[in-house]
Design an enzyme around this catalytic site. Structure first.
Site, PDB file in Angstrom:
ATOM      1  N   LYS A  13       0.843  -1.208   0.000  1.00 28.92           N
ATOM      2  CA  LYS A  13       0.000   0.000   0.000  1.00 28.92           C
ATOM      3  C   LYS A  13       0.879   1.259   0.000  1.00 28.92           C
ATOM      4  CE  LYS A  13      -2.201  -1.203   3.797  1.00 28.92           C
ATOM      5  NZ  LYS A  13      -1.466  -2.459   4.091  1.00 28.92           N
ATOM      6  N   ARG A  88      -9.891   0.635   8.720  1.00 30.37           N
ATOM      7  CA  ARG A  88      -9.303  -0.647   9.043  1.00 30.37           C
ATOM      8  C   ARG A  88     -10.294  -1.563   9.731  1.00 30.37           C
ATOM      9  NH1 ARG A  88      -3.659   0.268   8.936  1.00 30.37           N
ATOM     10  NH2 ARG A  88      -2.552  -1.675   9.242  1.00 30.37           N
ATOM     11  N   ARG A 127      11.630  -5.767   4.810  1.00 23.92           N
ATOM     12  CA  ARG A 127      11.378  -4.342   4.605  1.00 23.92           C
ATOM     13  C   ARG A 127      12.349  -3.476   5.424  1.00 23.92           C
ATOM     14  NH1 ARG A 127       5.571  -1.865   5.454  1.00 23.92           N
ATOM     15  NH2 ARG A 127       5.729  -2.960   7.426  1.00 23.92           N
ATOM     16  N   ARG A 160      11.192  -1.547  11.024  1.00 26.56           N
ATOM     17  CA  ARG A 160      10.093  -1.180  11.924  1.00 26.56           C
ATOM     18  C   ARG A 160       9.960  -2.190  13.059  1.00 26.56           C
ATOM     19  NH1 ARG A 160       4.938   0.317   8.132  1.00 26.56           N
ATOM     20  NH2 ARG A 160       3.916  -1.003   9.673  1.00 26.56           N
ATOM     21  N   ARG A 171      -0.431  -9.131  13.317  1.00 27.29           N
ATOM     22  CA  ARG A 171      -1.002  -8.154  12.374  1.00 27.29           C
ATOM     23  C   ARG A 171      -1.831  -8.854  11.302  1.00 27.29           C
ATOM     24  NH1 ARG A 171       4.160  -5.365  10.414  1.00 27.29           N
ATOM     25  NH2 ARG A 171       2.812  -4.121   9.069  1.00 27.29           N
TER      26      ARG A 171
HETATM   27  P1  AP5 Z   1       4.770  -1.624   1.839  1.00 23.01           P
HETATM   28  O1  AP5 Z   1       4.472  -0.772   0.649  1.00 23.01           O
HETATM   29  O2  AP5 Z   1       5.496  -1.012   2.978  1.00 23.01           O
HETATM   30  O3  AP5 Z   1       3.424  -2.367   2.337  1.00 23.01           O
HETATM   31  P2  AP5 Z   1       2.169  -1.825   3.132  1.00 23.01           P
HETATM   32  O4  AP5 Z   1       0.976  -2.497   2.551  1.00 23.01           O
HETATM   33  O5  AP5 Z   1       2.179  -0.325   3.160  1.00 23.01           O
HETATM   34  O6  AP5 Z   1       2.500  -2.445   4.527  1.00 23.01           O
HETATM   35  P3  AP5 Z   1       2.375  -1.865   5.999  1.00 23.01           P
HETATM   36  O7  AP5 Z   1       3.057  -2.882   6.873  1.00 23.01           O
HETATM   37  O8  AP5 Z   1       2.900  -0.460   6.089  1.00 23.01           O
HETATM   38  O9  AP5 Z   1       0.864  -1.892   6.205  1.00 23.01           O
HETATM   39  P4  AP5 Z   1       0.155  -1.969   7.519  1.00 23.01           P
HETATM   40  O10 AP5 Z   1      -1.229  -1.778   7.026  1.00 23.01           O
HETATM   41  O11 AP5 Z   1       0.388  -3.145   8.371  1.00 23.01           O
HETATM   42  O12 AP5 Z   1       0.855  -0.813   8.352  1.00 23.01           O
HETATM   43  P5  AP5 Z   1       0.420   0.667   8.741  1.00 23.01           P
HETATM   44  O13 AP5 Z   1       1.622   1.492   8.735  1.00 23.01           O
HETATM   45  O14 AP5 Z   1      -0.794   1.091   8.005  1.00 23.01           O
HETATM   46  O15 AP5 Z   1       5.568  -2.895   1.292  1.00 23.01           O
HETATM   47  C1  AP5 Z   1       6.054  -3.887   2.185  1.00 23.01           C
HETATM   48  C2  AP5 Z   1       7.423  -4.392   1.686  1.00 23.01           C
HETATM   49  O16 AP5 Z   1       7.255  -5.070   0.432  1.00 23.01           O
HETATM   50  C3  AP5 Z   1       8.448  -3.275   1.437  1.00 23.01           C
HETATM   51  O17 AP5 Z   1       9.709  -3.754   1.830  1.00 23.01           O
HETATM   52  C4  AP5 Z   1       8.388  -3.048  -0.092  1.00 23.01           C
HETATM   53  O18 AP5 Z   1       9.613  -2.571  -0.606  1.00 23.01           O
HETATM   54  C5  AP5 Z   1       8.069  -4.465  -0.586  1.00 23.01           C
HETATM   55  N1  AP5 Z   1       7.262  -4.473  -1.806  1.00 23.01           N
HETATM   56  C6  AP5 Z   1       6.242  -3.634  -2.123  1.00 23.01           C
HETATM   57  N2  AP5 Z   1       5.710  -3.960  -3.320  1.00 23.01           N
HETATM   58  C7  AP5 Z   1       6.402  -5.044  -3.756  1.00 23.01           C
HETATM   59  C8  AP5 Z   1       6.321  -5.860  -4.924  1.00 23.01           C
HETATM   60  N3  AP5 Z   1       5.442  -5.626  -5.891  1.00 23.01           N
HETATM   61  N4  AP5 Z   1       7.165  -6.912  -5.027  1.00 23.01           N
HETATM   62  C9  AP5 Z   1       8.069  -7.174  -4.060  1.00 23.01           C
HETATM   63  N5  AP5 Z   1       8.215  -6.430  -2.942  1.00 23.01           N
HETATM   64  C10 AP5 Z   1       7.385  -5.375  -2.787  1.00 23.01           C
HETATM   65  O19 AP5 Z   1      -0.079   0.423  10.260  1.00 23.01           O
HETATM   66  C11 AP5 Z   1       0.838   0.090  11.289  1.00 23.01           C
HETATM   67  C12 AP5 Z   1       0.075   0.031  12.596  1.00 23.01           C
HETATM   68  O20 AP5 Z   1      -0.506   1.324  12.892  1.00 23.01           O
HETATM   69  C13 AP5 Z   1      -1.113  -0.936  12.655  1.00 23.01           C
HETATM   70  O21 AP5 Z   1      -0.709  -2.255  12.955  1.00 23.01           O
HETATM   71  C14 AP5 Z   1      -1.965  -0.298  13.769  1.00 23.01           C
HETATM   72  O22 AP5 Z   1      -1.440  -0.597  15.030  1.00 23.01           O
HETATM   73  C15 AP5 Z   1      -1.779   1.189  13.503  1.00 23.01           C
HETATM   74  N6  AP5 Z   1      -2.808   1.727  12.614  1.00 23.01           N
HETATM   75  C16 AP5 Z   1      -2.612   2.272  11.381  1.00 23.01           C
HETATM   76  N7  AP5 Z   1      -3.783   2.658  10.839  1.00 23.01           N
HETATM   77  C17 AP5 Z   1      -4.753   2.348  11.754  1.00 23.01           C
HETATM   78  C18 AP5 Z   1      -6.164   2.477  11.763  1.00 23.01           C
HETATM   79  N8  AP5 Z   1      -6.829   2.975  10.711  1.00 23.01           N
HETATM   80  N9  AP5 Z   1      -6.850   2.047  12.858  1.00 23.01           N
HETATM   81  C19 AP5 Z   1      -6.201   1.546  13.918  1.00 23.01           C
HETATM   82  N10 AP5 Z   1      -4.855   1.364  13.969  1.00 23.01           N
HETATM   83  C20 AP5 Z   1      -4.132   1.772  12.888  1.00 23.01           C
END
Ligand code: AP5
Length: 216
Positions: A13, A88, A127, A160, A171
């Site tokens: 994402k 979410r 990552r 992270r 997660r």
């Molecule tokens: P990346 O692009 O970083 O993936 P992502 O989907 O953004 O993953 P996240 O882990 O950031 O999502 P998340 O939803 O768990 O975390 P968030 O920060 O929102 O890609 C991942 C890896 O793959 C990278 O190394 C990249 O280079 C690689 N990659 C990408 N595309 C690729 C491809 N095509 N091929 C190969 N490799 C590839 O949330 C974190 C925490 O915050 C949550 O757990 C929660 O505690 C809190 N939080 C956030 N939002 C909320 C909410 N709305 N409500 C409550 N809690 C929340």
């Protein structure tokens, strides 16, 4: 374009959001990035969010919804926005629908990035993220031009806290239990677009732009 990106942790994402936001000239609003920026600044919001993030749990809706509402009231959304990581759960999706209905600016689409669990675990465990602008990289798939430094701003790359194996497992459970139901929510709203998010990053971006260009 008013868009939400949906998909499991590690679906790409954040990676896709930077290109889609640039293509459509809209702000990328990531709730995870906002929490991490607050954590870095040691704010009360960051300290509160850390308690949940480090365990792989969702930050309570009462905190998250108010934060998003504030962000959506800022004056830079004339072209729309790309929400990443919000909503979410179904309760958050309902709150978002109400906020946007009040403003008369409903969503155009919810774009789901579909990836299998095996690929997700390999992506998250490899990552590395920029300690400043949070741009994601990968030790094998998305290497920075200079090892250990961000291509955007040159800041050091870090792993992270929630990319440790036991937190990744939780997660993924939380995604299946609490977040996946929003896929049906958006399908029922007629807003869901699903694309495969496996393969080259630029090909996924092209496929997302092609799918979104058909949105009315
Ligand atoms: P990346 O692009 O970083 O993936 P992502 O989907 O953004 O993953 P996240 O882990 O950031 O999502 P998340 O939803 O768990 O975390 P968030 O920060 O929102 O890609 C991942 C890896 O793959 C990278 O190394 C990249 O280079 C690689 N990659 C990408 N595309 C690729 C491809 N095509 N091929 C190969 N490799 C590839 O949330 C974190 C925490 O915050 C949550 O757990 C929660 O505690 C809190 N939080 C956030 N939002 C909320 C909410 N709305 N409500 C409550 N809690 C929340």
């Amino acid at each position: 374009m008013r868009l939400v990106l949906v998909g499991p942790p590690g679906a790409g994402k954040g990676t896709q959001a930077q290109f889609l936001a640039a293509h459509f000239s809209i702000p990328h609003i990531s709730t995870g990035d906002i929490f991490r920026a607050n954590l870095k600044g040691n704010t009360p919001l960051g300290i509160e969010a850390k308690k949940f993030m480090d365990k792989g749990e969702l930050v309570p809706d009462s905190v998250t919804n108010d934060m998003v509402k504030d962000r959506l009231n800022q004056g830079d959304l004339e072209n729309g926005f790309l929400l990443d990581g919000y909503p979410r759960n179904v309760a958050q999706a309902e709150v978002l629908r109400a906020i946007l209905a009040e403003k008369g600016t409903p969503l155009h689409a919810a774009l789901e990035l579909s990836v299998n669990n095996e690929e997700i675990i390999s992506r998250l465990s490899g990552r590395r993220s920029c300690s400043n602008c949070q741009r994601p990289f990968h030790i094998e798939n998305e290497k920075p031009a200079v090892e250990g430094a961000c291509d955007n701003c040159g800041s050091p790359l870090i792993q992270r806290e929630d990319d440790k194996a036991e937190v990744i497992k939780r997660r993924l459970e939380v995604y299946a239990e609490q977040t996946e139901p929003i896929i049906s929510f958006y399908r029922n709203e007629g807003l869901l677009i699903t694309i495969s998010a496996t393969g080259a990053v630029n090909e996924i971006t092209e496929s997302a732009i092609a799918a979104l260009s058909r949105v009315k």
